[in-house]
Structure formats: structure tokens, C-alpha cells
Enzyme design. Sequence first.
Site, PDB file in Angstrom:
ATOM      1  N   SER A 129       0.803  -1.229   0.000  1.00  0.00           N
ATOM      2  CA  SER A 129       0.000   0.000   0.000  1.00  0.00           C
ATOM      3  C   SER A 129       0.836   1.280   0.000  1.00  0.00           C
ATOM      4  O   SER A 129       0.499   2.225  -0.716  1.00  0.00           O
ATOM      5  CB  SER A 129      -0.974  -0.010   1.178  1.00  0.00           C
ATOM      6  OG  SER A 129      -1.936  -1.028   0.972  1.00  0.00           O
ATOM      7  N   LYS A 134      -9.965  -5.776  10.055  1.00  0.00           N
ATOM      8  CA  LYS A 134     -11.073  -5.171   9.311  1.00  0.00           C
ATOM      9  C   LYS A 134     -12.405  -5.188  10.077  1.00  0.00           C
ATOM     10  O   LYS A 134     -13.229  -4.301   9.896  1.00  0.00           O
ATOM     11  CB  LYS A 134     -11.255  -5.862   7.955  1.00  0.00           C
ATOM     12  CG  LYS A 134     -10.143  -5.533   6.957  1.00  0.00           C
ATOM     13  CD  LYS A 134     -10.439  -6.129   5.592  1.00  0.00           C
ATOM     14  CE  LYS A 134      -9.261  -5.924   4.643  1.00  0.00           C
ATOM     15  NZ  LYS A 134      -9.568  -6.429   3.294  1.00  0.00           N
ATOM     16  N   GLY A 180     -17.125 -19.217  -2.514  1.00  0.00           N
ATOM     17  CA  GLY A 180     -16.790 -18.848  -1.143  1.00  0.00           C
ATOM     18  C   GLY A 180     -17.907 -18.055  -0.505  1.00  0.00           C
ATOM     19  O   GLY A 180     -18.718 -17.429  -1.206  1.00  0.00           O
ATOM     20  N   GLY A 229     -17.205 -16.532   2.883  1.00  0.00           N
ATOM     21  CA  GLY A 229     -16.610 -15.920   4.065  1.00  0.00           C
ATOM     22  C   GLY A 229     -16.567 -14.401   3.917  1.00  0.00           C
ATOM     23  O   GLY A 229     -17.310 -13.815   3.127  1.00  0.00           O
ATOM     24  N   THR A 234     -19.293 -25.211   2.382  1.00  0.00           N
ATOM     25  CA  THR A 234     -20.340 -25.351   3.396  1.00  0.00           C
ATOM     26  C   THR A 234     -21.574 -24.612   2.891  1.00  0.00           C
ATOM     27  O   THR A 234     -21.652 -23.389   2.936  1.00  0.00           O
ATOM     28  CB  THR A 234     -19.873 -24.749   4.744  1.00  0.00           C
ATOM     29  OG1 THR A 234     -18.559 -25.247   5.030  1.00  0.00           O
ATOM     30  CG2 THR A 234     -20.820 -25.105   5.872  1.00  0.00           C
TER      31      THR A 234
END
Length: 272
Positions: free
Chosen positions: A17, A66, A128, A130, A154
Amino acid sequence: MTDRYAVIGNPISHSKSPIIHAAFARQTGQDLTYEAILGPLDGFAARVREFMGEGGKGMNVTVPFKIQAFELAERLTERARLAQAVNTLKFEADGGILGDNTDGIGMVRDIRDVLGVPIAGRRVLLLGAGGAARGVLLPLLDEKPACLVIANRTQEKAQQLAAQFADRGDVGVARFDDLGGQGFDIVINATSASLGGEGITLPAGAYGAGALAYDMVYGDQPTPFMLRAREQGAARVADGLGMLVGQAAESFFLWRGVRPETERVIAMLRAG
Ligand code: ATR
């Protein structure tokens, strides 16, 4: 006066960054500095407030903070609220902290504007369920894809995520086994499988003609997901370096009101 910004994470020494924002500042003629701060695992909020007290104007937030940044922010953009995670803090003139999440819009702009692949009207598969998947859902739906299907190892997690975004667009859920022949135009890997060195094998025909396989993860080499996607018929593959630069550009825009051009910065990082 030179304004101060920083990225906070733990670990942080690998962060690109500072290089990216220095390049943006040069490109746009903005007078700012951007540093990397190692956030204490037990003292994130205090370290943010310390930087604020020193006159800092804003921060990027990376792993593992986060969610703590989401909790710290007194105001949230809608995309941050839905992402339930914050990667950008803006310290406002009244002393308040605004939390935003630019990961999703950064990825959308990378796919749409840099790679030149429209999302509108396309069939999109998100792998995904998550935090990484949640973070990109609203900006993806805002592009109005023909459909957006979430598939996750899942299944219940995919169902829960889809339900939370159901009023924002056409979000479906599928089992991996049911993806055969569905011919998606864009397949986005938001799982952490690549980090574990694994690709993701989809049933035949999941990738449509001309499909783009996009991994949110990036590296010096093509990721396991990209390699597997090519073998499975994806016409184009991309890693998440453009997303990294894209999210940085949106943070810069939130802070400075100027949106930097990302393509040359991506090329600079790619060249090492
Ligand atoms: P992140 O914040 O990076 O999204 P996370 O919330 O831990 O991390 O989610 C990781 C995601 O990667 C999950 O969707 C996980 O699937 P499960 O919900 O079934 O655990 C997915 N994932 C991790 N390793 C995987 C693998 N080898 N194959 C497929 N999916 C995988």
C-alpha cells in the site's frame, strides 16, 4: 500542508500500500505521505486514535483488523455496513470516524475497466461465503449481472449470505456439483483455497465460452485457482493484484476526491 495517511495491519512489512499510494500521489499531484503501521494485536483502536491525534487524515486497514475497524467507525458507508468489514477509515473534520469498504468496488472496476470484462448482463459465479465474498457482493450486484450464484463448500453459509443480500439483486445458491454446464461468464474465487496451495475443480461446463476466472488472491506466479481454471477451460485468468490497486484507488478517492488511474501502477508492481 502535507497530509498523513497510513495502512495498519499485523503483519504489515509486506504491504504494497505505501508504494501504491506514493504512486497515486505523484500521478495526481496530491501532497501527502503514506506509511505502514504495525498494529498491536491487543491495541488496534488505541493505535488508530494515536495516529488521529498526530494529525492523520485516514487509514487503510488490513488483516486482521477489518472487523475491529468496522466496530470502531462511528459512521459507515452502505457497502461497509453490508460487508460488515472496513478497509478504509476517514477521519472527519468534526472528529468522527467514517468507515468504508472499497474492496468490492476496487474489484469491480478492475474486472470492468482494466480487464474490460463487463459484469452487467453476465452470469457470475462467486466461490466462497466468508468475509472476502461478503465484501464484494453489493458492488457486484450493483453492476446488475444476469445472475449471481454463490457456491461454497459449506452450503449453509452460502444460503445465509444470499439471504442477506436477496433484496439487492438476483442472488442464487448452488452446490459445487450442480454447477456443471451452467456456462458462467465470470467466476470469482473468494475462497482461501489458493492460500492453501489448492485450485478449485468445478464440474465440466461451469466455465462458459470466453469465461474469465478471477482470483482475489495474487502472487508472483499464477495462483493454483488460475492454473486449474485454465485447465478447465477458462479463456482468461486474472489474479487479485488489480483488485489490490483498485481498492487503494477508491480509498484515495474517498480521502482526496481524485480517482487515480490504476493500470500503470498495476504494471509497475507486476514488473517488481
Ligand atoms: P475470508 O475472510 O478470506 O473470506 P473465511 O471467512 O475464513 O476467510 O472464509 C474462507 C472461505 O474459503 C470459506 O468460504 C471456505 O469455505 P467453508 O465455508 O466451507 O469453510 C473457503 N475455503 C477455504 N478453503 C477451501 C478449499 N480448500 N476449497 C474450497 N473452499 C475453501
